[in-house]
Motif scaffolding. Structure first.
Motif, PDB file in Angstrom:
ATOM      1  N   ARG A   1       0.678  -1.107  -0.023  1.00  0.00           N
ATOM      2  CA  ARG A   1      -0.038  -0.085  -0.220  1.00  0.00           C
ATOM      3  C   ARG A   1       0.864   1.334   0.068  1.00  0.00           C
ATOM      4  O   ARG A   1       0.457   2.281  -0.500  1.00  0.00           O
ATOM      5  CB  ARG A   1      -0.887   0.074   1.255  1.00  0.00           C
ATOM      6  CG  ARG A   1      -2.291   0.660   1.112  1.00  0.00           C
ATOM      7  CD  ARG A   1      -3.327   0.587   2.350  1.00  0.00           C
ATOM      8  NE  ARG A   1      -3.051  -0.541   3.015  1.00  0.00           N
ATOM      9  CZ  ARG A   1      -4.313  -1.532   2.764  1.00  0.00           C
ATOM     10  NH1 ARG A   1      -5.069  -1.000   1.832  1.00  0.00           N
ATOM     11  NH2 ARG A   1      -4.145  -2.791   3.208  1.00  0.00           N
ATOM     12  N   MET A   2       2.084   1.085   0.537  1.00  0.00           N
ATOM     13  CA  MET A   2       2.947   2.227   0.850  1.00  0.00           C
ATOM     14  C   MET A   2       3.633   2.586  -0.493  1.00  0.00           C
ATOM     15  O   MET A   2       4.950   2.465  -0.614  1.00  0.00           O
ATOM     16  CB  MET A   2       3.709   2.100   1.814  1.00  0.00           C
ATOM     17  CG  MET A   2       3.321   2.373   3.216  1.00  0.00           C
ATOM     18  SD  MET A   2       3.477   4.392   3.513  1.00  0.00           S
ATOM     19  CE  MET A   2       5.155   4.462   3.382  1.00  0.00           C
TER      20      MET A   2
ATOM     21  N   SER B   1      -1.672   5.673   4.354  1.00  0.00           N
ATOM     22  CA  SER B   1      -1.452   4.375   3.967  1.00  0.00           C
ATOM     23  C   SER B   1      -0.986   3.417   5.201  1.00  0.00           C
ATOM     24  O   SER B   1      -1.414   2.426   5.159  1.00  0.00           O
ATOM     25  CB  SER B   1      -0.318   4.382   3.045  1.00  0.00           C
ATOM     26  OG  SER B   1      -0.862   5.022   1.822  1.00  0.00           O
ATOM     27  N   LYS B   2      -0.316   4.123   6.022  1.00  0.00           N
ATOM     28  CA  LYS B   2       0.310   3.381   7.060  1.00  0.00           C
ATOM     29  C   LYS B   2      -1.102   2.930   8.255  1.00  0.00           C
ATOM     30  O   LYS B   2      -0.741   1.750   8.680  1.00  0.00           O
ATOM     31  CB  LYS B   2       1.258   4.039   7.885  1.00  0.00           C
ATOM     32  CG  LYS B   2       2.695   3.790   7.195  1.00  0.00           C
ATOM     33  CD  LYS B   2       3.854   4.560   7.704  1.00  0.00           C
ATOM     34  CE  LYS B   2       5.058   4.252   6.918  1.00  0.00           C
ATOM     35  NZ  LYS B   2       6.318   5.234   7.624  1.00  0.00           N
TER      36      LYS B   2
ATOM     37  N   LEU C   1      12.114  16.428  -5.669  1.00  0.00           N
ATOM     38  CA  LEU C   1      12.934  17.001  -4.406  1.00  0.00           C
ATOM     39  C   LEU C   1      14.083  16.355  -3.979  1.00  0.00           C
ATOM     40  O   LEU C   1      14.667  16.400  -3.272  1.00  0.00           O
ATOM     41  CB  LEU C   1      11.733  16.716  -3.250  1.00  0.00           C
ATOM     42  CG  LEU C   1      11.292  18.028  -2.846  1.00  0.00           C
ATOM     43  CD1 LEU C   1      11.149  19.258  -3.702  1.00  0.00           C
ATOM     44  CD2 LEU C   1       9.815  17.568  -2.183  1.00  0.00           C
TER      45      LEU C   1
ATOM     46  N   SER D   1      11.429   7.374   5.374  1.00  0.00           N
ATOM     47  CA  SER D   1      12.414   6.976   4.209  1.00  0.00           C
ATOM     48  C   SER D   1      12.676   8.263   3.367  1.00  0.00           C
ATOM     49  O   SER D   1      13.819   8.625   3.198  1.00  0.00           O
ATOM     50  CB  SER D   1      12.001   5.805   3.581  1.00  0.00           C
ATOM     51  OG  SER D   1      13.085   5.631   2.419  1.00  0.00           O
ATOM     52  N   ILE D   2      11.645   9.025   3.176  1.00  0.00           N
ATOM     53  CA  ILE D   2      11.864  10.302   2.369  1.00  0.00           C
ATOM     54  C   ILE D   2      12.374  11.390   3.230  1.00  0.00           C
ATOM     55  O   ILE D   2      13.209  12.241   2.967  1.00  0.00           O
ATOM     56  CB  ILE D   2      10.576  10.672   1.740  1.00  0.00           C
ATOM     57  CG1 ILE D   2       9.788   9.525   0.798  1.00  0.00           C
ATOM     58  CG2 ILE D   2      10.661  11.988   1.094  1.00  0.00           C
ATOM     59  CD1 ILE D   2      10.221   9.827  -0.569  1.00  0.00           C
TER      60      ILE D   2
ATOM     61  N   HIS E   1      19.564   6.318  -0.574  1.00  0.00           N
ATOM     62  CA  HIS E   1      20.059   6.109   0.854  1.00  0.00           C
ATOM     63  C   HIS E   1      21.182   5.689   0.851  1.00  0.00           C
ATOM     64  O   HIS E   1      22.364   5.858   1.479  1.00  0.00           O
ATOM     65  CB  HIS E   1      19.098   5.147   1.608  1.00  0.00           C
ATOM     66  CG  HIS E   1      17.792   6.117   1.979  1.00  0.00           C
ATOM     67  ND1 HIS E   1      17.976   6.648   3.487  1.00  0.00           N
ATOM     68  CD2 HIS E   1      16.694   5.725   1.909  1.00  0.00           C
ATOM     69  CE1 HIS E   1      16.719   7.131   3.417  1.00  0.00           C
ATOM     70  NE2 HIS E   1      15.904   6.638   2.710  1.00  0.00           N
TER      71      HIS E   1
ATOM     72  N   SER F   1       1.494   8.921   2.979  1.00  0.00           N
ATOM     73  CA  SER F   1       2.030   7.577   3.916  1.00  0.00           C
ATOM     74  C   SER F   1       1.504   7.627   5.293  1.00  0.00           C
ATOM     75  O   SER F   1       1.583   6.399   5.693  1.00  0.00           O
ATOM     76  CB  SER F   1       3.603   8.130   3.926  1.00  0.00           C
ATOM     77  OG  SER F   1       3.735   9.373   4.493  1.00  0.00           O
TER      78      SER F   1
ATOM     79  N   LEU G   1       6.616  19.046   1.962  1.00  0.00           N
ATOM     80  CA  LEU G   1       7.238  18.828   0.787  1.00  0.00           C
ATOM     81  C   LEU G   1       6.855  20.247  -0.217  1.00  0.00           C
ATOM     82  O   LEU G   1       7.739  20.404  -0.988  1.00  0.00           O
ATOM     83  CB  LEU G   1       6.501  17.604   0.078  1.00  0.00           C
ATOM     84  CG  LEU G   1       6.769  16.377   0.835  1.00  0.00           C
ATOM     85  CD1 LEU G   1       5.929  15.247  -0.053  1.00  0.00           C
ATOM     86  CD2 LEU G   1       8.084  15.997   0.674  1.00  0.00           C
TER      87      LEU G   1
ATOM     88  N   ASN H   1       6.584   9.702   6.278  1.00  0.00           N
ATOM     89  CA  ASN H   1       7.340   8.927   5.339  1.00  0.00           C
ATOM     90  C   ASN H   1       8.890   9.235   5.856  1.00  0.00           C
ATOM     91  O   ASN H   1       9.664   9.730   5.311  1.00  0.00           O
ATOM     92  CB  ASN H   1       7.268   9.433   3.874  1.00  0.00           C
ATOM     93  CG  ASN H   1       7.639   8.458   2.846  1.00  0.00           C
ATOM     94  OD1 ASN H   1       8.568   7.584   3.273  1.00  0.00           O
ATOM     95  ND2 ASN H   1       6.955   8.314   1.859  1.00  0.00           N
TER      96      ASN H   1
ATOM     97  N   GLY I   1      14.638  11.469   5.339  1.00  0.00           N
ATOM     98  CA  GLY I   1      16.048  11.244   5.351  1.00  0.00           C
ATOM     99  C   GLY I   1      16.682  11.713   4.134  1.00  0.00           C
ATOM    100  O   GLY I   1      17.629  12.018   4.025  1.00  0.00           O
ATOM    101  N   LEU I   2      15.937  11.642   2.907  1.00  0.00           N
ATOM    102  CA  LEU I   2      16.391  11.831   1.607  1.00  0.00           C
ATOM    103  C   LEU I   2      16.319  13.009   1.349  1.00  0.00           C
ATOM    104  O   LEU I   2      16.900  13.371   0.208  1.00  0.00           O
ATOM    105  CB  LEU I   2      15.566  10.646   0.802  1.00  0.00           C
ATOM    106  CG  LEU I   2      16.441   9.739   0.083  1.00  0.00           C
ATOM    107  CD1 LEU I   2      17.540   9.108   0.753  1.00  0.00           C
ATOM    108  CD2 LEU I   2      15.576   8.692  -0.337  1.00  0.00           C
ATOM    109  N   LEU I   3      15.565  14.015   1.837  1.00  0.00           N
ATOM    110  CA  LEU I   3      15.496  15.223   1.665  1.00  0.00           C
ATOM    111  C   LEU I   3      16.594  16.119   1.652  1.00  0.00           C
ATOM    112  O   LEU I   3      17.789  15.642   2.733  1.00  0.00           O
ATOM    113  CB  LEU I   3      14.254  15.937   2.217  1.00  0.00           C
ATOM    114  CG  LEU I   3      13.038  15.346   1.955  1.00  0.00           C
ATOM    115  CD1 LEU I   3      11.756  16.098   2.676  1.00  0.00           C
ATOM    116  CD2 LEU I   3      12.443  15.834   0.452  1.00  0.00           C
TER     117      LEU I   3
END
Lengths: 342, 342
Positions: free
Chosen positions: A72-73, B78-79, A286, B282-283, A259, B75, B255, B280, B285-287
């Motif tokens: 779903r994610m 979804s979670k 982004l 994961s994201i 990552h 997210s 965002l 989210n 940390g990626l920004l």
DNA sequence: AGTTATTTCGCAATCGTTTCCGTATTTTAA
DNA sequence: TTAAAATACGGAAACGATTGCGAAATAACT
């Protein structure tokens, strides 16, 4: 609990028989306009809501469509479902949604549960573990409307909606080559998956067309756990035979790559150029550097799935879903992650 | 189409009455162990699947829970749904999922459709347009099990699951102040929303506690369209009274802020420090720079909603869902976007 | 006027379960 | 030995809608 008036009570209130009321509400030609109006207004007054189960039982249809997907994610799957919902909602259909979490056993359980008619049709994208497709074959052989999208089962003769996986992957890989890449890695989920097969083939053919020979160590099959994937990709990036370009066949592996890169001193795009199948456009722009994407027409795929199903389910005597694979093209958007001049 | 044997046929095959077979399959005490075994094995042999609508009609329950939320591409939501599904799936419940797309009219339509009993309960997070809650009040007054999460309706006396919005927002704002911010902006969706009220209150109180006075021009209410939001935020950032810190009360506005910043020469965190409610990870940390987040326990909230509902629906004579607001704390993770030394 | 159509509606069966009764058989208690 | 109780099962109603069929009332036709 909670259930309001039923047909019989409504009929009693109107001093009519239930059959007449039913016909009036269903706009039957056998009922006079006069009584129709009476019935409709009384139904509104009493807020009559037909019992969906009585109706389903009698008509043998549920006005419900089931969607089975691996996770779903994911912006791709979310958008596909938005597309499906957009058209099913207009036709009064409801959506049962299941996530298999990439687990075949769970997928089997869900599919078997669905065989009892709780849904009129299934829209599905198989899990990465799915190699034995007997549960799906059985469903289809029983005449149950089943259509696939994205991760399809080629062996099951029904309609499938995909994007142009091969061509997009070919073009994406060619783009990397044009940007000067010579050692191009390929990230994928299970090799059983239709999408990895096609995208992998596109990647290989693009290499071949450019006279490059594929390197096995550059082709990594990833798993479900993000941490492990990041580690595997990091190892790839730091290996002796390190790549200078990378094609990610799914969104989450591109994120994992970013990552992994963060944990090294590799520079994108100078040391490594990246392109990925990716649906979350907002995020693609982004990332640093922004990611060159192969954008699948997710919403559109959902819409097409739903349109076809609605046609099949609502028109009187429709033929079976034809055995065809319909491809809706992706669009490549070049961003900083593959640009020579950064 | 597709439907296999039914109870009557199964009974005929066994030379038993349908009632006996039904009881045997439901493990009734009135049936001998011997015949139970015969029945069960024959049921398996013929792959008997009880018709869910017949059962629902008779028992007046659907084994289905409806989830109504404002958007799917998030997210957080979804979670939450993953959490709900995790527990409902174990109990054989199905999930009908609806997205209102932040549209009250659509929300009303969905809720009214759901009143006919298609689902045994509703888990919901209201749209940002929702100020008139009569459709929800009516549902609840009829005794329909209804629980809220995240974006709740305070006036409806049922159980609500939230995170510690006020405290998290207070702490997040205080963190910005501690990092040296003096002009802190606050981004929100509609002021009708419970979450913006609480988070806004937390923000204001943190300012007050630090002796700072709030500036109206720094508090911007955003809409649904990303492009417009980005533009509005850019204007904020370039305004005369530009902020040096920013609290975003929802993920998508963070965002949008990054997008807006990209269009200026503002530097995060030097010129502007950012913190946001965000799921989210994961994201985050990626920004670039990585985003300091207030992480809501999304999955956990979903689980708790589902657990409570399952208890209410499966135990024989449960009381109504109590009128209480259960708060599960968020966790602040400090990343580069608020660090003094970058 | 008498017969046939047409309109408008009610009766009852049906979908596939579950469950309230009733009943025949066996077991237990008095 | 007989009454009472337990066991094991079948018949039929019920859930709430749709629909084939029949029938009454009105309209149309010869």
């Amino acid at each position: 609990m909670s259930t309001g008036v039923n047909l019989k009570e409504l009929a009693a209130e109107l001093k009519l028989s239930p059959s007449t009321v039913s016909r009036a509400l269903n706009d039957s030609y056998e009922i006079s306009e006069e009584t129709k109006k009476k019935v409709v207004s009384m139904a509104e007054k009493l807020n009559y809501q037909p019992n969906p189960f009585a109706r389903s039982l009698r008509e043998n249809k549920s006005k419900t469509i089931a969607v089975v997907m691996p996770e779903r994610m994911s912006s791709f799957f979310s958008k596909v479902i938005d597309g499906i919902e957009e058209v099913t909602h207009q036709h009064g259909y409801h959506l049962l949604i299941y996530s298999t979490h990439e687990d075949v056993e769970r997928e089997k359980k869900i599919v078997n549960l669905l065989m009892n008619g709780r849904a009129d049709a299934i829209v599905m994208s198989v899990s990465s573990q799915t190699s034995d497709i007997s549960h799906l074959a059985r469903l289809h052989e029983r005449g149950f409307p089943l259509i696939f999208f994205d991760r399809i089962c080629d062996n099951i003769p029904t309609t499938k909606f995909i994007t142009n996986d091969y061509e997009s992957s070919f073009e994406g890989t060619r783009h990397l080559i044009q940007q000067g890449c010579r050692k191009i890695a390929f990230l994928m989920l299970s090799k059983e998956l239709s999408i990895t097969k096609e995208r992998y083939r596109g990647y290989l053919d693009a290499l071949k067309a450019a006279g490059l020979s594929p390197t096995p160590s550059l082709q990594v099959t990833c798993a479900h756990e993000e941490e492990k994937n990041i580690e595997a990709i990091r190892n790839l990036l730091l290996s002796e035979d390190r790549p200078d370009g990378l094609v990610s066949s799914v969104e989450k592996l591109a994120l994992a790559t970013y990552h992994a890169v963060k944990k090294t001193d590799i520079k994108i795009p100078e040391d490594l150029k990246i392109i990925s199948f990716f649906s979350n456009l907002s995020i693609a722009g982004l990332l640093t550097p922004s990611l060159t994407t192969i954008t699948q027409p997710a919403f559109n795929i959902g819409e097409e799935c739903a349109k076809l199903l609605i046609k099949k389910l609502t028109k009187p005597r429709q033929p079976d879903l034809p055995n065809q694979t319909i491809s809706i093209p992706s669009k490549i958007t070049i961003r900083a992650s593959t640009l020579v001049e950064y």
